[in-house]
Design a protein around this motif. Sequence first.
Motif, PDB file in Angstrom:
ATOM      1  N   ALA A 139       9.955  -4.234   2.955  1.00  0.00           N
ATOM      2  CA  ALA A 139       8.542  -3.859   2.855  1.00  0.00           C
ATOM      3  C   ALA A 139       7.955  -4.391   1.550  1.00  0.00           C
ATOM      4  O   ALA A 139       8.574  -4.291   0.490  1.00  0.00           O
ATOM      5  CB  ALA A 139       8.414  -2.341   2.916  1.00  0.00           C
ATOM      6  N   GLY A 140       6.767  -4.982   1.645  1.00  0.00           N
ATOM      7  CA  GLY A 140       6.088  -5.492   0.459  1.00  0.00           C
ATOM      8  C   GLY A 140       6.725  -6.760  -0.094  1.00  0.00           C
ATOM      9  O   GLY A 140       6.347  -7.232  -1.164  1.00  0.00           O
ATOM     10  N   THR A 141       7.693  -7.317   0.599  1.00  0.00           N
ATOM     11  CA  THR A 141       8.414  -8.479   0.061  1.00  0.00           C
ATOM     12  C   THR A 141       8.546  -9.611   1.082  1.00  0.00           C
ATOM     13  O   THR A 141       8.126 -10.732   0.829  1.00  0.00           O
ATOM     14  CB  THR A 141       9.820  -8.033  -0.426  1.00  0.00           C
ATOM     15  N   THR A 142       9.120  -9.305   2.257  1.00  0.00           N
ATOM     16  CA  THR A 142       9.341 -10.388   3.230  1.00  0.00           C
ATOM     17  C   THR A 142       8.102 -10.596   4.099  1.00  0.00           C
ATOM     18  O   THR A 142       8.167 -10.530   5.336  1.00  0.00           O
ATOM     19  CB  THR A 142      10.581 -10.108   4.112  1.00  0.00           C
ATOM     20  N   ASP A 143       6.984 -10.857   3.424  1.00  0.00           N
ATOM     21  CA  ASP A 143       5.758 -11.134   4.169  1.00  0.00           C
ATOM     22  C   ASP A 143       5.789 -12.590   4.640  1.00  0.00           C
ATOM     23  O   ASP A 143       6.737 -13.337   4.372  1.00  0.00           O
ATOM     24  CB  ASP A 143       4.519 -10.832   3.318  1.00  0.00           C
ATOM     25  N   TYR A 144       4.718 -12.996   5.321  1.00  0.00           N
ATOM     26  CA  TYR A 144       4.638 -14.354   5.877  1.00  0.00           C
ATOM     27  C   TYR A 144       4.884 -15.405   4.789  1.00  0.00           C
ATOM     28  O   TYR A 144       5.625 -16.364   4.993  1.00  0.00           O
ATOM     29  CB  TYR A 144       3.250 -14.516   6.505  1.00  0.00           C
ATOM     30  N   SER A 145       4.284 -15.185   3.617  1.00  0.00           N
ATOM     31  CA  SER A 145       4.381 -16.184   2.537  1.00  0.00           C
ATOM     32  C   SER A 145       5.811 -16.352   2.043  1.00  0.00           C
ATOM     33  O   SER A 145       6.284 -17.470   1.839  1.00  0.00           O
ATOM     34  CB  SER A 145       3.506 -15.759   1.349  1.00  0.00           C
TER      35      SER A 145
ATOM     36  N   PHE B 207      18.583 -16.044  10.868  1.00  0.00           N
ATOM     37  CA  PHE B 207      17.497 -15.248  11.421  1.00  0.00           C
ATOM     38  C   PHE B 207      16.780 -14.518  10.290  1.00  0.00           C
ATOM     39  O   PHE B 207      17.386 -14.212   9.261  1.00  0.00           O
ATOM     40  CB  PHE B 207      18.037 -14.240  12.453  1.00  0.00           C
ATOM     41  N   LEU B 208      15.489 -14.271  10.498  1.00  0.00           N
ATOM     42  CA  LEU B 208      14.708 -13.555   9.474  1.00  0.00           C
ATOM     43  C   LEU B 208      14.050 -12.330  10.114  1.00  0.00           C
ATOM     44  O   LEU B 208      13.929 -12.253  11.344  1.00  0.00           O
ATOM     45  CB  LEU B 208      13.599 -14.439   8.908  1.00  0.00           C
ATOM     46  N   PHE B 209      13.612 -11.420   9.269  1.00  0.00           N
ATOM     47  CA  PHE B 209      12.852 -10.264   9.758  1.00  0.00           C
ATOM     48  C   PHE B 209      11.563 -10.102   8.956  1.00  0.00           C
ATOM     49  O   PHE B 209      11.529 -10.385   7.758  1.00  0.00           O
ATOM     50  CB  PHE B 209      13.686  -8.970   9.668  1.00  0.00           C
ATOM     51  N   THR B 210      10.529  -9.641   9.639  1.00  0.00           N
ATOM     52  CA  THR B 210       9.273  -9.318   8.950  1.00  0.00           C
ATOM     53  C   THR B 210       9.475  -8.048   8.119  1.00  0.00           C
ATOM     54  O   THR B 210      10.557  -7.467   8.126  1.00  0.00           O
ATOM     55  CB  THR B 210       8.137  -9.034   9.952  1.00  0.00           C
ATOM     56  N   GLU B 211       8.427  -7.606   7.470  1.00  0.00           N
ATOM     57  CA  GLU B 211       8.455  -6.275   6.842  1.00  0.00           C
ATOM     58  C   GLU B 211       8.482  -5.239   7.970  1.00  0.00           C
ATOM     59  O   GLU B 211       8.123  -5.540   9.116  1.00  0.00           O
ATOM     60  CB  GLU B 211       7.183  -6.051   6.016  1.00  0.00           C
ATOM     61  N   MET B 212       8.894  -4.015   7.652  1.00  0.00           N
ATOM     62  CA  MET B 212       8.875  -2.981   8.690  1.00  0.00           C
ATOM     63  C   MET B 212       7.421  -2.603   9.019  1.00  0.00           C
ATOM     64  O   MET B 212       6.545  -2.708   8.161  1.00  0.00           O
ATOM     65  CB  MET B 212       9.648  -1.734   8.222  1.00  0.00           C
ATOM     66  N   VAL B 213       7.193  -2.201  10.277  1.00  0.00           N
ATOM     67  CA  VAL B 213       5.849  -1.744  10.643  1.00  0.00           C
ATOM     68  C   VAL B 213       5.897  -0.294  11.131  1.00  0.00           C
ATOM     69  O   VAL B 213       6.864   0.133  11.759  1.00  0.00           O
ATOM     70  CB  VAL B 213       5.182  -2.643  11.714  1.00  0.00           C
TER      71      VAL B 213
ATOM     72  N   THR C  66      -1.540  -4.087  10.004  1.00  0.00           N
ATOM     73  CA  THR C  66      -0.252  -4.153  10.709  1.00  0.00           C
ATOM     74  C   THR C  66      -0.196  -5.371  11.614  1.00  0.00           C
ATOM     75  O   THR C  66       0.755  -6.156  11.593  1.00  0.00           O
ATOM     76  CB  THR C  66      -0.040  -2.865  11.540  1.00  0.00           C
ATOM     77  N   ILE C  67      -1.251  -5.540  12.409  1.00  0.00           N
ATOM     78  CA  ILE C  67      -1.214  -6.605  13.417  1.00  0.00           C
ATOM     79  C   ILE C  67      -1.430  -7.984  12.798  1.00  0.00           C
ATOM     80  O   ILE C  67      -0.722  -8.932  13.113  1.00  0.00           O
ATOM     81  CB  ILE C  67      -2.300  -6.336  14.494  1.00  0.00           C
ATOM     82  N   ASN C  68      -2.397  -8.069  11.885  1.00  0.00           N
ATOM     83  CA  ASN C  68      -2.764  -9.411  11.415  1.00  0.00           C
ATOM     84  C   ASN C  68      -2.077  -9.829  10.129  1.00  0.00           C
ATOM     85  O   ASN C  68      -2.045 -11.012   9.806  1.00  0.00           O
ATOM     86  CB  ASN C  68      -4.285  -9.509  11.248  1.00  0.00           C
ATOM     87  N   GLU C  69      -1.530  -8.862   9.391  1.00  0.00           N
ATOM     88  CA  GLU C  69      -0.865  -9.238   8.140  1.00  0.00           C
ATOM     89  C   GLU C  69       0.645  -9.054   8.252  1.00  0.00           C
ATOM     90  O   GLU C  69       1.412 -10.008   8.156  1.00  0.00           O
ATOM     91  CB  GLU C  69      -1.437  -8.412   6.988  1.00  0.00           C
ATOM     92  N   LEU C  70       1.079  -7.805   8.498  1.00  0.00           N
ATOM     93  CA  LEU C  70       2.530  -7.543   8.493  1.00  0.00           C
ATOM     94  C   LEU C  70       3.256  -8.297   9.606  1.00  0.00           C
ATOM     95  O   LEU C  70       4.392  -8.738   9.435  1.00  0.00           O
ATOM     96  CB  LEU C  70       2.807  -6.038   8.632  1.00  0.00           C
ATOM     97  N   LEU C  71       2.583  -8.429  10.757  1.00  0.00           N
ATOM     98  CA  LEU C  71       3.256  -9.075  11.894  1.00  0.00           C
ATOM     99  C   LEU C  71       2.897 -10.547  12.036  1.00  0.00           C
ATOM    100  O   LEU C  71       3.279 -11.187  13.011  1.00  0.00           O
ATOM    101  CB  LEU C  71       2.928  -8.329  13.196  1.00  0.00           C
TER     102      LEU C  71
END
Length: 325
Positions: free
Chosen positions: A9-15, A27-33, A45-50
């Motif tokens: 959370a707060g770290t593995t964002d898109y960037s 394999f990678l994972f997004t931040e938790m939602v 949640t939809i447009n940033e985290l995911l």
Amino acid sequence: MKIYTAPMAGTTDYSFRKILEKFEPDFLFTEMVNANLLNRENDTTINELLKCDNKEKTGTQIFGGDKNELVSGILKLKNFGFRKININMGCPQPKIVKNGAGSALLENYDLVNQVLLETQDIGAEISIKIRVGYKDFDNPEIFLNLANKHNLDFICVHGRTQEQMYLGTADWEIVEKLSKMTRNTQFFGNGDLFEPSEIKRKITPCNLDGIILSRGIIGNPWLIPQTREFLQSGKINTIQTFDETKSLALEHLQNIVENKGENKAVLEINKFLRPYFQRFWDKNLDRNSEFAVIENFYDENLKSKIDKIILEKGILEKIKMIEML
Ligand SMILES: Cc1cc2nc3c(=O)[nH]c(=O)nc-3n(C[C@H](O)[C@H](O)[C@H](O)COP(=O)(O)O)c2cc1C
């Protein structure tokens, strides 16, 4: 041995994931939602985290303490195109566990069982990520058996209890013991994986299908190929150089600017800057050991220069200062 990167959370964002992808984790994972916000189609949640354009190689993770919200959230994630969906059963933060989510799910076997039952035929690869203890709960085997029962994609075990938060050490003896039990699901180990030789030492006694790297990759995605090389051949060929580190930090900053704008970028890059450069001023790192695969570089002033960059609030100035390092 598969090498995945953790949801953080707060770290593995898109960037940051764009940076990690260059180092080719399996394999990678997004931040938790948050299941509740996901079900309400919350914009962030939809447009940033995911936000994700590589769902073949990127999974996501859901947290929640309500069965219906978890089930419909998982269905939504599947419909968004995510193939691998992980259920967070490890987050230790008080604001999460007080809602029965994260590691509090360790005490709620029936709820997890029901969620897995109701999502087993939706066509997604569901997995769970657990800690080894929560309050009176100290029986992680039951979740290994649950993973077996539902033919989960994998179970990932972080060898800390909820009470430990991120302190103390991860108990790799428990990870080893669990990994050797009868199972028909993949098993991933996690916790305190920071350096290739140490990783090899921790995982060798276990029976793992893979590892999930977490804090070790913050500012050091080189850990991914270095670990792979070391596990395969006992040697490390990938060298982290200062110039490469500089251009990676700049690229990371640029990614955040493009995705979240300059105001957020100027703040968000700060948490990565020390980790990116720390290895170049850390005297404790033995640069002569066979594992010291960092370019031989040491600058007394680097630490204070990085501290100045962190304080800088103008994006162009910040970029210029990194370029001039
Ligand atoms: C900043 C940060 C955010 C994290 N967020 C998540 C998360 O969203 N989901 C999760 O399952 N674990 C999360 N974790 C835990 C890590 O995935 C991992 O389990 C833990 O850090 C132990 O591994 P390590 O000792 O190698 O870092 C987070 C950890 C950190 C440091």
